[in-house]
Write an enzyme that holds these catalytic residues in place. Structure first.
Site, PDB file in Angstrom:
ATOM      1  N   HIS A 136     -20.129 -14.270  13.066  1.00  0.00           N
ATOM      2  CA  HIS A 136     -20.747 -14.388  11.734  1.00  0.00           C
ATOM      3  C   HIS A 136     -20.342 -13.142  10.923  1.00  0.00           C
ATOM      4  O   HIS A 136     -21.168 -12.286  10.624  1.00  0.00           O
ATOM      5  CB  HIS A 136     -22.265 -14.481  11.872  1.00  0.00           C
ATOM      6  CG  HIS A 136     -22.979 -14.955  10.640  1.00  0.00           C
ATOM      7  ND1 HIS A 136     -22.318 -15.364   9.494  1.00  0.00           N
ATOM      8  CD2 HIS A 136     -24.303 -15.087  10.373  1.00  0.00           C
ATOM      9  CE1 HIS A 136     -23.212 -15.717   8.588  1.00  0.00           C
ATOM     10  NE2 HIS A 136     -24.410 -15.558   9.090  1.00  0.00           N
ATOM     11  N   GLN A 139     -22.169 -11.843   7.664  1.00  0.00           N
ATOM     12  CA  GLN A 139     -23.452 -11.171   7.886  1.00  0.00           C
ATOM     13  C   GLN A 139     -23.259  -9.674   8.117  1.00  0.00           C
ATOM     14  O   GLN A 139     -24.042  -8.844   7.636  1.00  0.00           O
ATOM     15  CB  GLN A 139     -24.155 -11.791   9.107  1.00  0.00           C
ATOM     16  CG  GLN A 139     -25.538 -11.235   9.350  1.00  0.00           C
ATOM     17  CD  GLN A 139     -26.480 -11.562   8.203  1.00  0.00           C
ATOM     18  OE1 GLN A 139     -26.594 -12.702   7.803  1.00  0.00           O
ATOM     19  NE2 GLN A 139     -27.156 -10.546   7.671  1.00  0.00           N
ATOM     20  N   ASP A 224     -31.997 -11.163  16.471  1.00  0.00           N
ATOM     21  CA  ASP A 224     -31.700 -12.460  15.862  1.00  0.00           C
ATOM     22  C   ASP A 224     -32.513 -13.498  16.628  1.00  0.00           C
ATOM     23  O   ASP A 224     -33.121 -13.175  17.667  1.00  0.00           O
ATOM     24  CB  ASP A 224     -30.181 -12.733  15.978  1.00  0.00           C
ATOM     25  CG  ASP A 224     -29.734 -13.999  15.244  1.00  0.00           C
ATOM     26  OD1 ASP A 224     -30.539 -14.571  14.470  1.00  0.00           O
ATOM     27  OD2 ASP A 224     -28.581 -14.430  15.463  1.00  0.00           O
TER      28      ASP A 224
HETATM   29  N1   CP Z   1     -28.213 -15.212   7.812  1.00  0.00           N
HETATM   30  C1   CP Z   1     -27.730 -16.420   7.485  1.00  0.00           C
HETATM   31  O1   CP Z   1     -26.537 -16.694   7.631  1.00  0.00           O
HETATM   32  O2   CP Z   1     -28.644 -17.267   6.930  1.00  0.00           O
HETATM   33  P1   CP Z   1     -28.429 -18.809   6.611  1.00  0.00           P
HETATM   34  O3   CP Z   1     -28.337 -19.547   7.925  1.00  0.00           O
HETATM   35  O4   CP Z   1     -29.645 -19.187   5.826  1.00  0.00           O
HETATM   36  O5   CP Z   1     -27.166 -18.985   5.826  1.00  0.00           O
HETATM   37  N1  NVA Z   2     -27.488 -16.845  15.554  1.00  0.00           N
HETATM   38  C1  NVA Z   2     -28.013 -17.657  14.490  1.00  0.00           C
HETATM   39  C2  NVA Z   2     -27.701 -17.042  13.161  1.00  0.00           C
HETATM   40  C3  NVA Z   2     -28.239 -17.802  11.972  1.00  0.00           C
HETATM   41  C4  NVA Z   2     -27.831 -17.182  10.671  1.00  0.00           C
HETATM   42  C5  NVA Z   2     -27.464 -19.064  14.595  1.00  0.00           C
HETATM   43  O1  NVA Z   2     -26.260 -19.218  14.860  1.00  0.00           O
HETATM   44  O2  NVA Z   2     -28.215 -20.027  14.410  1.00  0.00           O
END
Ligand code: CP
Ligand code: NVA
Length: 306
Positions: A136, A139, A224
């Protein structure tokens, strides 16, 4: 700059940026944030379109990219798999060929990193990772900017990752190498980050079996959700295994006196973090969420304009 002559760059993982590019991008995000707050119009992406494919839910990623494109003078198009032919079996390769002849960049949130990479291989325009099971990176741009705003350079600081060795954790591992900070990762047995990602991080990451050891003296504590998107059937089992990894006031009390708390959100109060911590004075989660907007505007400018 002539858009057509810009060399094609993708942002599939944080490691797609060199260290100095990443630092410059955060600097630019700071400037764009200041300009936005001052009401200074800046519209370098007039008549440009970002296609956004979401195969998983999103609040922050969707809204920050869409609002960011609007602020930059362009347009963002939300493409749900239910509505486009990709969801009915049109191949990733054909979707990439077609979409990239019509839009100027594509953001994708999906499951497999490989699917994103295949799209990028066939795309004529920049592809941005809006979250996969593996990474990600957007982020991390927001988290790094948030730390920098609050405490200055993260170089040489200690970050404690508590909980699941998931996609966000993987991007923290890449960030540790790129930004030269110490990352201590405390995960339950069997939920550690992937070994190949850790191996690429050099000596900056340490795996620890207990949250307390990771948090002790840390400048930043991050967690998380215990159950990421796509793992819903494991939720009950995960709730048990992860219980000793909750970030609560006692754990924050082990961190440095001026330590910050971050969470990419959405959060589950009473699971991975207590309400006292996420709603408390060390938490910077709302700035962190807002900074998705400013950092991704800088990313779009970097990929499309500069
Ligand atoms: N942190 C994040 O990516 O949030 P969303 O899943 O709401 O996009
Ligand atoms: N680790 C989480 C992050 C959400 C923004 C997921 O992948 O659902």
């Amino acid at each position: 700059m002539d858009f057509a002559s810009k060399p094609l760059r993708h942002f599939l993982t944080l490691s797609d940026l060199r260290a100095e590019e990443a630092r410059d991008l955060l600097q630019r995000a700071t400037e764009l944030k200041r300009m936005a707050r001052a009401g200074v119009p800046f519209e370098p992406l007039k008549n440009r379109t970002l296609g956004m494919i979401f195969e998983k839910s999103s609040t922050r990623t969707r809204v920050s990219f869409e609002a960011g494109m609007t602020q930059l003078g362009g347009h963002a198009m939300f493409l749900s798999p239910q509505d486009i032919q990709l969801g009915r079996g049109e191949s990733v390769e054909d979707s990439a060929r077609v979409l990239s002849r019509m839009v100027d960049a594509v953001m994708i949130r999906t499951f497999e990193q490989r699917k994103l990479e295949r799209f990028a291989e066939y795309s004529q325009v920049p592809v941005i990772n809006g979250l996969t099971d593996r990474f990600h990176p957007c982020q991390l741009l927001a988290d790094l900017l948030t730390y920098q705003e609050q405490r200055g350079s993260i170089r040489g600081r200690t970050v404690a990752w508590i909980g699941d060795g998931n996609n966000v954790c993987h991007s923290y591992v890449e960030a540790a190498r790129l930004f030269d900070f110490e990352l201590r990762i405390a995960c339950p047995e069997g939920f550690q980050p992937d070994a190949d990602i850790l191996a690429g991080a050099g000596g900056c990451c340490t795996l620890l079996p207990a949250a307390a050891a990771a948090a002790t003296g840390a400048d930043l504590v991050v967690t998380d959700v215990w159950t990421s998107m796509g793992q819903e059937q494991e939720q009950a089992q995960r709730a048990q295994v992860f219980a000793p990894f909750q970030v609560d006031e006692a754990l924050m009390g082990r961190a440095a006196r001026d330590a910050l708390f971050m969470h990419c959100l959405p959060a589950h109060r009473g699971e991975e973090v207590t309400a006292a911590v996420i709603d408390g004075p060390q938490s910077v989660v709302w700035d962190e969420a807002e900074n998705r907007l400013h950092t991704q505007k800088a990313l779009l400018e970097f990929l499309l304009v500069t």
